[in-house]
Design a protein around this motif. Structure first.
Motif, mmCIF file in Angstrom:
data_model
loop_
_atom_site.group_PDB
_atom_site.id
_atom_site.type_symbol
_atom_site.label_atom_id
_atom_site.label_comp_id
_atom_site.label_asym_id
_atom_site.label_seq_id
_atom_site.Cartn_x
_atom_site.Cartn_y
_atom_site.Cartn_z
ATOM 1 N N SER A 412 0.793 -1.211 -0.025
ATOM 2 C CA SER A 412 -0.105 0.062 0.028
ATOM 3 C C SER A 412 0.778 1.271 0.093
ATOM 4 O O SER A 412 1.914 1.240 0.550
ATOM 5 C CB SER A 412 -1.061 -0.068 1.330
ATOM 6 O OG SER A 412 -1.591 1.356 1.311
ATOM 7 N N THR A 413 0.336 2.237 -0.595
ATOM 8 C CA THR A 413 1.060 3.526 -0.641
ATOM 9 C C THR A 413 0.479 4.543 0.707
ATOM 10 O O THR A 413 1.045 5.591 0.705
ATOM 11 C CB THR A 413 1.054 4.308 -1.906
ATOM 12 O OG1 THR A 413 -0.523 4.382 -2.198
ATOM 13 C CG2 THR A 413 1.743 3.406 -2.934
ATOM 14 N N THR A 414 -0.617 4.077 1.143
ATOM 15 C CA THR A 414 -1.373 4.906 2.139
ATOM 16 C C THR A 414 -1.559 4.271 3.414
ATOM 17 O O THR A 414 -1.502 4.978 4.457
ATOM 18 C CB THR A 414 -2.786 5.581 1.683
ATOM 19 O OG1 THR A 414 -3.485 4.563 1.283
ATOM 20 C CG2 THR A 414 -2.310 6.388 0.407
ATOM 21 N N ALA A 415 -1.891 2.954 3.425
ATOM 22 C CA ALA A 415 -2.557 2.321 4.650
ATOM 23 C C ALA A 415 -1.114 1.915 5.458
ATOM 24 O O ALA A 415 -0.134 1.791 5.175
ATOM 25 C CB ALA A 415 -3.296 0.874 3.935
ATOM 26 N N ARG A 416 -1.467 1.831 6.826
ATOM 27 C CA ARG A 416 -0.552 1.760 7.705
ATOM 28 C C ARG A 416 -0.825 0.469 8.422
ATOM 29 O O ARG A 416 -1.655 -0.074 8.871
ATOM 30 C CB ARG A 416 -0.409 2.917 8.988
ATOM 31 C CG ARG A 416 -0.124 4.445 8.057
ATOM 32 C CD ARG A 416 0.955 4.548 7.065
ATOM 33 N NE ARG A 416 1.123 5.658 6.487
ATOM 34 C CZ ARG A 416 1.525 6.639 6.843
ATOM 35 N NH1 ARG A 416 2.396 6.658 8.085
ATOM 36 N NH2 ARG A 416 1.689 7.990 6.146
ATOM 37 N N ARG A 417 0.431 -0.198 8.944
ATOM 38 C CA ARG A 417 0.115 -1.347 9.799
ATOM 39 C C ARG A 417 -0.355 -1.070 11.192
ATOM 40 O O ARG A 417 -0.196 0.007 11.685
ATOM 41 C CB ARG A 417 1.728 -1.752 10.379
ATOM 42 C CG ARG A 417 2.782 -2.066 8.934
ATOM 43 C CD ARG A 417 2.020 -3.297 7.973
ATOM 44 N NE ARG A 417 1.805 -4.520 8.940
ATOM 45 C CZ ARG A 417 2.982 -5.416 9.093
ATOM 46 N NH1 ARG A 417 4.257 -5.419 8.247
ATOM 47 N NH2 ARG A 417 2.839 -6.581 9.767
ATOM 48 N N GLU A 418 -1.007 -2.073 11.523
ATOM 49 C CA GLU A 418 -2.033 -2.021 12.675
ATOM 50 C C GLU A 418 -1.412 -1.908 14.055
ATOM 51 O O GLU A 418 -0.339 -2.443 14.093
ATOM 52 C CB GLU A 418 -2.837 -3.216 12.921
ATOM 53 C CG GLU A 418 -3.955 -3.235 11.850
ATOM 54 C CD GLU A 418 -4.858 -4.532 11.969
ATOM 55 O OE1 GLU A 418 -4.961 -5.079 13.126
ATOM 56 O OE2 GLU A 418 -5.452 -5.099 11.100
ATOM 57 N N TRP A 419 -1.858 -1.117 15.073
ATOM 58 C CA TRP A 419 -1.512 -1.097 16.456
ATOM 59 C C TRP A 419 -1.921 -2.546 17.005
ATOM 60 O O TRP A 419 -3.117 -2.793 17.013
ATOM 61 C CB TRP A 419 -2.067 -0.134 17.177
ATOM 62 C CG TRP A 419 -1.459 1.360 16.621
ATOM 63 C CD1 TRP A 419 -1.823 2.222 15.556
ATOM 64 C CD2 TRP A 419 -0.133 1.686 16.670
ATOM 65 N NE1 TRP A 419 -0.982 3.200 15.296
ATOM 66 C CE2 TRP A 419 0.153 2.989 15.855
ATOM 67 C CE3 TRP A 419 1.010 1.403 17.638
ATOM 68 C CZ2 TRP A 419 1.437 3.754 16.172
ATOM 69 C CZ3 TRP A 419 2.273 1.922 17.565
ATOM 70 C CH2 TRP A 419 2.189 3.358 16.647
ATOM 71 N N CYS A 420 -1.076 -3.369 17.817
ATOM 72 C CA CYS A 420 -1.473 -4.494 18.003
ATOM 73 C C CYS A 420 -1.559 -4.725 19.716
ATOM 74 O O CYS A 420 -0.655 -5.584 20.053
ATOM 75 C CB CYS A 420 -0.469 -5.688 17.435
ATOM 76 S SG CYS A 420 1.067 -5.322 17.594
ATOM 77 N N ILE A 421 -2.033 -3.762 20.259
ATOM 78 C CA ILE A 421 -2.044 -3.936 21.800
ATOM 79 C C ILE A 421 -3.606 -4.088 22.102
ATOM 80 O O ILE A 421 -4.332 -3.293 21.536
ATOM 81 C CB ILE A 421 -1.514 -2.508 22.512
ATOM 82 C CG1 ILE A 421 -2.231 -1.265 21.976
ATOM 83 C CG2 ILE A 421 -0.040 -2.503 22.215
ATOM 84 C CD1 ILE A 421 -1.666 -0.601 20.761
ATOM 85 N N ASN A 422 -3.622 -4.672 23.209
ATOM 86 C CA ASN A 422 -5.020 -4.531 23.962
ATOM 87 C C ASN A 422 -5.136 -3.612 24.916
ATOM 88 O O ASN A 422 -6.000 -3.479 25.462
ATOM 89 C CB ASN A 422 -5.739 -6.175 23.921
ATOM 90 C CG ASN A 422 -4.796 -7.119 24.912
ATOM 91 O OD1 ASN A 422 -3.847 -6.436 25.566
ATOM 92 N ND2 ASN A 422 -4.781 -8.382 24.697
#
Length: 490
Positions: A412-422
């Motif tokens: 992707s050129t816009t989407a970002r990796r998720e934050w993976c904390i609960n």
């Protein structure tokens, strides 16, 4: 000879979300995120999907006042567990012990969580609804002693029957006196006549319980929500826990309960609704959302929208007063997260009237509804509102600060990796939030500059279920990624 690490006497990290209100606020300034000091597996047999994702929730380690890190470790593919005690400074193994815990019915593998009481006792769930208690988490020697909320004599008369039908299905929470609270699920008949419910074990080991259907006065309520840690009011008099109607998407709706913490009598019960659609929200057993208590007694609990994708799979963070009357507006993200409750002074630019704010994961999943993958973290004001950016007709908690994930998603050129904390760790002393990302990096979010001022790479990154972040008694930071616990030091 390598000299022994210096003695530590600092604040403990007691449980999932740090404390009985699940505020996730550190009582000590955190060290710089400079290096990975040591690592250790939290899963000896991780199970990846064909795409390489790891849809296993891992339980929160806890840390004693003397900086022994107590770690739940999954030892087999199907979910056997042991507990390890490791020196927080160097990761050296101090002790380990197997448990007999059996996981409840599940889709994603649920977390196996530990608990430290203010008196220093360590508790781990066991089979058949037992709790396993160790008097000293720091000592190299010691054993687990079972405590059974429905009576040791009943359990010992037919342990196989209870082990096959009674499962602790939530983390355990303790009050200031060391009384314990947890949810359990019953899947069949048993000699004690147990049904799914909420248990209390007093500090002296005596137990009581109440069924969730009786507590809700609703026979369709069948069990506590999987992974929903009970929360206690600030004065310890009320315990809050969610319960649902089943494990399928069609029945994952239900109620939030408020119970007298001494008698387990019901004080209030409220149906958990999708505030956008006006229908019952989903209480997903694939999540780990827990009730979180604000300094004013407000109760916050995250739900998933009833129709998947109508809010980009973000869900909603519902807000109630102490007696579960709806108050204020919902937050615009609730799925699989427990917000951190931070003093408003942590955000120097804040000029509103609230004395506390909420630190929240704020993902916006690409390809779900109108989601375009601009995954963020957010500081929200529970006492102010704005139009929701996804459903503009809805008023939601006002965004005080937001920050975009720094790493582009694959392809992707816009989407970002998720934050993976609960649950993310908050550091008032340094006015910052500690959170790890699916890019394999742990970040310090500085709330004064609204920038990431420090980071340390843990691994190459992967898609995974959300994990807890915590702080040790010496200010060291701990994060879980790819089935491994990382200890971060200056």
């Amino acid at each position: 000879m390598t000299p022994p690490p210096p003695a530590v006497n600092g604040p403990a990290w007691f449980s999932y979300g740090h404390d009985a209100q699940h505020t996730a606020v550190s009582a000590i300034a955190t060290q710089d995120l400079a290096r990975v000091a040591w690592t250790t597996p939290v899963d000896l047999a991780p199970q990846y999907t064909p795409s390489g994702a790891l849809l296993t929730h891992y339980g929160s380690p806890v840390v004693t006042t003397h900086n022994t890190v107590l770690i739940p470790v999954k030892t087999t593919a199907t979910g056997a567990y042991r507990v390890e005690g490791r020196n927080g400074a160097n990761g050296a193994l101090v002790w380990q012990a197997n448990t007999d815990y059996v996981t409840p019915p599940h889709n994603w593998v649920p977390p196996y969580n530990l608990l430290l009481t203010p008196q220093g006792r360590l508790y781990a769930p066991g089979a058949g609804g037992k709790l396993l208690m160790r008097a000293d988490g720091d000592a190299a020697t010691g054993t687990f002693t079972p405590q059974v909320f429905y009576g040791a004599a009943q359990y010992n008369a037919n342990p196989a029957a209870f082990d096959a039908t009674v499962f602790i299905n939530t983390p355990v929470t303790a009050d200031a006196q060391g009384n314990l609270f947890f949810g359990f699920q019953v899947t069949g008949s048993n000699p004690a006549g147990l049904v799914s419910g909420i248990a209390r074990i007093a500090a002296d080991g005596t137990g009581t319980w109440v069924g969730v259907a009786a507590a809700a006065a609703d026979p369709t309520i069948v069990k506590p929500v999987l992974n929903c840690a009970p929360a206690l009011s600030n004065d310890g008099s009320t315990v809050y826990i969610a319960a649902n109607r089943g494990a399928t998407s069609a029945t994952q709706n239900g109620v939030l309960l408020a119970l007298n913490s001494t008698t387990l009598a019901t004080r209030a019960s409220v149906a958990l609704m999708d505030p956008n659609l006006g229908v019952p929200a989903r209480l997903s057993d694939d999540g780990t959302a827990t009730p979180v208590i604000g300094p004013d007694g407000h109760v916050f609990y995250g739900v998933l929208e009833r129709t998947f994708g109508t809010h980009n799979a973000r869900g909603w963070l519902l807000q109630f007063d102490a007696m579960l009357n709806p108050v204020g507006v919902p937050g615009s993200f609730g799925w699989d997260v427990s917000p951190s409750v931070i003093p408003a002074s942590m955000v120097p630019s804040y000029t509103g009237a609230s004395t506390y704010l909420l630190a929240q994961k704020y993902n916006n999943y690409a390809g779900v509804g109108t989601g375009i993958g601009l995954n963020q973290l957010a500081i929200l004001d529970p006492g102010a509102s704005q139009a929701d950016t996804i459903v503009p007709a809805m008023q939601v908690m006002k965004e005080v600060l937001t920050i975009l994930g720094p790493t582009l998603d694959v392809g992707s050129t816009t989407a970002r990796r998720e934050w993976c904390i609960n649950t993310m760790a908050a550091d008032p002393a340094r006015k910052s939030i500690l959170a790890n990302n699916e890019d394999g990096i742990l970040y310090r979010w500085d709330l004064t500059t609204n920038t990431f001022t420090q980071n340390v790479r843990l691994n190459a990154g992967l898609g995974q279920a959300y994990t807890p972040t915590l702080v040790g008694a010496d200010g060291g930071v701990y994060a879980i990624s790819n089935a491994t616990l990382y200890a971060i030091r200056a």
